[in-house]
Design a protein around this motif. Structure first.
Motif, PDB file in Angstrom:
ATOM      1  N   TYR A 189      -7.825  -8.619  -3.109  1.00 59.16           N
ATOM      2  CA  TYR A 189      -6.707  -7.678  -3.120  1.00 59.16           C
ATOM      3  C   TYR A 189      -6.187  -7.551  -1.692  1.00 59.16           C
ATOM      4  O   TYR A 189      -6.863  -6.997  -0.824  1.00 59.16           O
ATOM      5  CB  TYR A 189      -7.150  -6.320  -3.665  1.00 59.16           C
ATOM      6  N   VAL A 190      -4.995  -8.095  -1.456  1.00 58.41           N
ATOM      7  CA  VAL A 190      -4.399  -8.098  -0.121  1.00 58.41           C
ATOM      8  C   VAL A 190      -3.487  -6.877  -0.020  1.00 58.41           C
ATOM      9  O   VAL A 190      -2.399  -6.841  -0.603  1.00 58.41           O
ATOM     10  CB  VAL A 190      -3.614  -9.400   0.126  1.00 58.41           C
ATOM     11  N   LEU A 191      -3.951  -5.859   0.712  1.00 56.67           N
ATOM     12  CA  LEU A 191      -3.217  -4.598   0.823  1.00 56.67           C
ATOM     13  C   LEU A 191      -2.286  -4.684   2.028  1.00 56.67           C
ATOM     14  O   LEU A 191      -2.697  -4.467   3.169  1.00 56.67           O
ATOM     15  CB  LEU A 191      -4.204  -3.436   0.953  1.00 56.67           C
ATOM     16  N   ASN A 192      -1.039  -4.987   1.754  1.00 54.63           N
ATOM     17  CA  ASN A 192      -0.080  -5.295   2.822  1.00 54.63           C
ATOM     18  C   ASN A 192       0.675  -4.054   3.305  1.00 54.63           C
ATOM     19  O   ASN A 192       0.717  -3.032   2.624  1.00 54.63           O
ATOM     20  CB  ASN A 192       0.902  -6.358   2.308  1.00 54.63           C
ATOM     21  N   LYS A 193       1.287  -4.190   4.484  1.00 54.74           N
ATOM     22  CA  LYS A 193       2.136  -3.168   5.120  1.00 54.74           C
ATOM     23  C   LYS A 193       1.324  -1.975   5.633  1.00 54.74           C
ATOM     24  O   LYS A 193       1.738  -0.821   5.524  1.00 54.74           O
ATOM     25  CB  LYS A 193       3.245  -2.711   4.165  1.00 54.74           C
ATOM     26  N   ILE A 194       0.155  -2.261   6.216  1.00 53.32           N
ATOM     27  CA  ILE A 194      -0.691  -1.172   6.733  1.00 53.32           C
ATOM     28  C   ILE A 194      -0.169  -0.629   8.050  1.00 53.32           C
ATOM     29  O   ILE A 194      -0.710   0.348   8.573  1.00 53.32           O
ATOM     30  CB  ILE A 194      -2.155  -1.647   6.924  1.00 53.32           C
ATOM     31  N   ASP A 195       0.889  -1.253   8.608  1.00 54.48           N
ATOM     32  CA  ASP A 195       1.437  -0.752   9.875  1.00 54.48           C
ATOM     33  C   ASP A 195       2.004   0.660   9.723  1.00 54.48           C
ATOM     34  O   ASP A 195       2.245   1.341  10.721  1.00 54.48           O
ATOM     35  CB  ASP A 195       2.523  -1.702  10.414  1.00 54.48           C
ATOM     36  N   SER A 196       2.205   1.113   8.472  1.00 54.92           N
ATOM     37  CA  SER A 196       2.715   2.472   8.264  1.00 54.92           C
ATOM     38  C   SER A 196       1.593   3.473   7.974  1.00 54.92           C
ATOM     39  O   SER A 196       1.863   4.628   7.667  1.00 54.92           O
ATOM     40  CB  SER A 196       3.695   2.471   7.082  1.00 54.92           C
ATOM     41  N   VAL A 223       0.811  -1.220   0.000  1.00 54.75           N
ATOM     42  CA  VAL A 223       0.000   0.000   0.000  1.00 54.75           C
ATOM     43  C   VAL A 223       0.843   1.267   0.000  1.00 54.75           C
ATOM     44  O   VAL A 223       0.307   2.360  -0.207  1.00 54.75           O
ATOM     45  CB  VAL A 223      -0.966   0.034   1.214  1.00 54.75           C
ATOM     46  N   ASN A 224       2.149   1.150   0.217  1.00 57.65           N
ATOM     47  CA  ASN A 224       3.012   2.330   0.181  1.00 57.65           C
ATOM     48  C   ASN A 224       3.473   2.657  -1.230  1.00 57.65           C
ATOM     49  O   ASN A 224       4.114   3.674  -1.455  1.00 57.65           O
ATOM     50  CB  ASN A 224       4.236   2.108   1.081  1.00 57.65           C
ATOM     51  N   LYS A 225       3.181   1.766  -2.160  1.00 50.33           N
ATOM     52  CA  LYS A 225       3.572   2.002  -3.549  1.00 50.33           C
ATOM     53  C   LYS A 225       2.321   2.329  -4.356  1.00 50.33           C
ATOM     54  O   LYS A 225       1.208   1.997  -3.956  1.00 50.33           O
ATOM     55  CB  LYS A 225       4.299   0.777  -4.109  1.00 50.33           C
ATOM     56  N   PRO A 226       2.468   2.946  -5.523  1.00 49.62           N
ATOM     57  CA  PRO A 226       1.296   3.341  -6.308  1.00 49.62           C
ATOM     58  C   PRO A 226       0.377   2.167  -6.608  1.00 49.62           C
ATOM     59  O   PRO A 226       0.829   1.068  -6.931  1.00 49.62           O
ATOM     60  CB  PRO A 226       1.918   3.901  -7.600  1.00 49.62           C
ATOM     61  N   LEU A 227      -0.929   2.427  -6.518  1.00 53.35           N
ATOM     62  CA  LEU A 227      -1.890   1.362  -6.791  1.00 53.35           C
ATOM     63  C   LEU A 227      -2.010   1.049  -8.276  1.00 53.35           C
ATOM     64  O   LEU A 227      -2.789   0.184  -8.661  1.00 53.35           O
ATOM     65  CB  LEU A 227      -3.265   1.735  -6.222  1.00 53.35           C
ATOM     66  N   HIS A 228      -1.178   1.729  -9.116  1.00 56.23           N
ATOM     67  CA  HIS A 228      -1.184   1.328 -10.517  1.00 56.23           C
ATOM     68  C   HIS A 228      -0.540  -0.060 -10.664  1.00 56.23           C
ATOM     69  O   HIS A 228      -0.695  -0.716 -11.690  1.00 56.23           O
ATOM     70  CB  HIS A 228      -0.498   2.365 -11.415  1.00 56.23           C
ATOM     71  N   HIS A 229       0.164  -0.538  -9.595  1.00 54.26           N
ATOM     72  CA  HIS A 229       0.640  -1.930  -9.588  1.00 54.26           C
ATOM     73  C   HIS A 229      -0.541  -2.884  -9.739  1.00 54.26           C
ATOM     74  O   HIS A 229      -0.448  -3.914 -10.404  1.00 54.26           O
ATOM     75  CB  HIS A 229       1.380  -2.234  -8.286  1.00 54.26           C
ATOM     76  N   LYS A 230      -1.640  -2.515  -9.098  1.00 55.48           N
ATOM     77  CA  LYS A 230      -2.866  -3.315  -9.217  1.00 55.48           C
ATOM     78  C   LYS A 230      -3.306  -3.400 -10.682  1.00 55.48           C
ATOM     79  O   LYS A 230      -3.635  -4.473 -11.194  1.00 55.48           O
ATOM     80  CB  LYS A 230      -3.959  -2.693  -8.349  1.00 55.48           C
TER      81      LYS A 230
END
Length: 367
Positions: free
Chosen positions: A245-252, A150-157
């Motif tokens: 869609y598994v949105l990982n790294k939400i700890d940030s 989730v810290n990178k652009p969602l255009h990866h999706k």
């Protein structure tokens, strides 16, 4: 020209052709040619070893298989380890996982296999990296976890969806409601039950001509696009796979940002490193897999609620239940008592064609 070069040439021509009434026939023809070339790439990747060769072919276990697809270093390996206890090499550099790493989780009584696939990259559908091998495995699973940082652009999706679309994988979609019946003569006859707002007769003629289907009855029961028509013709090469869609790294992320993430359809925000929100992920996985648990009750005994028989929702009649245990049960079958939501009263006597629902209890009576 290679197949990939032919695909690139057609994509370039489509990009510079403005869509209007005068060009619809030409664009329909190009899209059909592109689909046929894509089919060649799919055939090449599967014929080269089914799942893609050494390190990618994995013996299937359990009642369903979940494939982890995502860019390198998004946390797929850590997620597999947290969910299944399987060690998959994890590190802070890209391309740590180079082969398919399998694991198994037991959830609600069902054994579900999970496959951590190597990181996908843009151009995977055309063979970049080990993209074709990764996608060949992804095409064979029952559910996809599309793991995103989730810290990178969602255009990866969008890139991952585009790569999967390019090899005939349709995510969270149903096959288009179009029926094509070929015939020997009489030309192409079109019937519709709803107005076609995205497709005209020129495009239909172009696509049918490219596939050399000169006589057929086509019934459109949805507001189809030219891509839907091609998907119907290419139905043997299409895979309709549910995905999360598994949105990982939400700890940030902040709490306010997390609330926005929950509004994304078919998405679950998690932290694989901290093990946050994995329960919600598994619950959505279960819903998407659409599995049915059936508990057995031997005559005169209490039901066995420890080890259910797990069936897929598209195959969950009493006959399917019997076949999953032993085929001789069908030939010896007399009737069955069923308790649960699939019957009007419990118990109810049913036959082989009765459709079972989740957490039904069944007693089989033999002849």
């Amino acid at each position: 020209m290679t197949t990939v070069e032919k695909i690139k040439a057609i994509e370039d021509e489509m990009a510079k052709t403005q869509k209007n009434k005068a060009t619809s026939f030409h664009l329909g023809q190009l899209k059909a040619k592109l689909a046929k070339l894509r089919r060649e790439l799919i055939s090449d990747s599967t014929s080269a070893g089914g799942g893609g060769g050494a390190g990618f072919d994995v013996a299937r276990t359990g009642v369903a298989t979940v494939g982890f697809v995502g860019f390198p270093s998004v946390g797929k390996s850590t997620l597999l380890s947290k969910l299944t206890g399987t060690h998959s090499e994890a590190a802070a550099y890209e391309f740590t996982t180079l082969t398919t790493v399998p694991g198994v989780i037991k959830y609600k009584g069902a054994k579900i296999q999970m496959l951590d696939l190597p990181g996908i990259i843009e151009g995977a559908k055309d063979g970049r990296g080990r993209g074709r091998q990764v996608i060949a495995v992804a095409r064979s699973v029952n559910l996809l976890f599309l793991v995103l940082d989730v810290n990178k652009p969602l255009h990866h999706k969008q890139i991952i969806e585009h790569e999967l679309e390019g090899v005939g994988v349709r995510i969270n979609k149903q096959p288009p409601n179009i029926v094509i019946q070929k015939k020997e003569r009489g030309g192409v006859n079109i019937t519709t039950t709803v107005p076609l707002t995205h497709l005209d007769n020129d495009e239909i003629r172009a696509v049918m001509g490219e596939y050399k289907i000169n006589s057929a009855n086509i019934a459109f029961r949805c507001d189809a696009t030219v891509d839907d028509l091609i998907d119907t013709i290419e139905s043997k090469n299409r895979r309709y796979i549910p995905a999360v869609y598994v949105l990982n790294k939400i700890d940030s992320f902040s709490v306010q940002e997390l609330e926005l993430l929950y509004k994304i359809p078919d998405a679950i925000p998690i932290s694989s490193a901290n093990g946050w929100n994995l329960d919600d992920l598994l619950e959505l996985m279960w819903k998407k897999l659409n599995l049915v648990r059936v508990y057995t009750k031997p005559k005169g005994k209490l039901p066995d609620f420890e080890e259910p028989v797990v069936l897929r929702n598209d195959r969950c009649t009493v006959e399917d239940f019997c076949n999953s245990i032993h085929k001789s049960l069908v030939s010896d079958f007399k009737s069955a008592f069923v308790y649960g939501t699939s019957v009007k009263h419990s118990p109810q006597v049913v036959g082989l064609s009765h459709e079972l629902e989740d957490e039904d209890v069944i007693t089989i009576l033999k002849k």
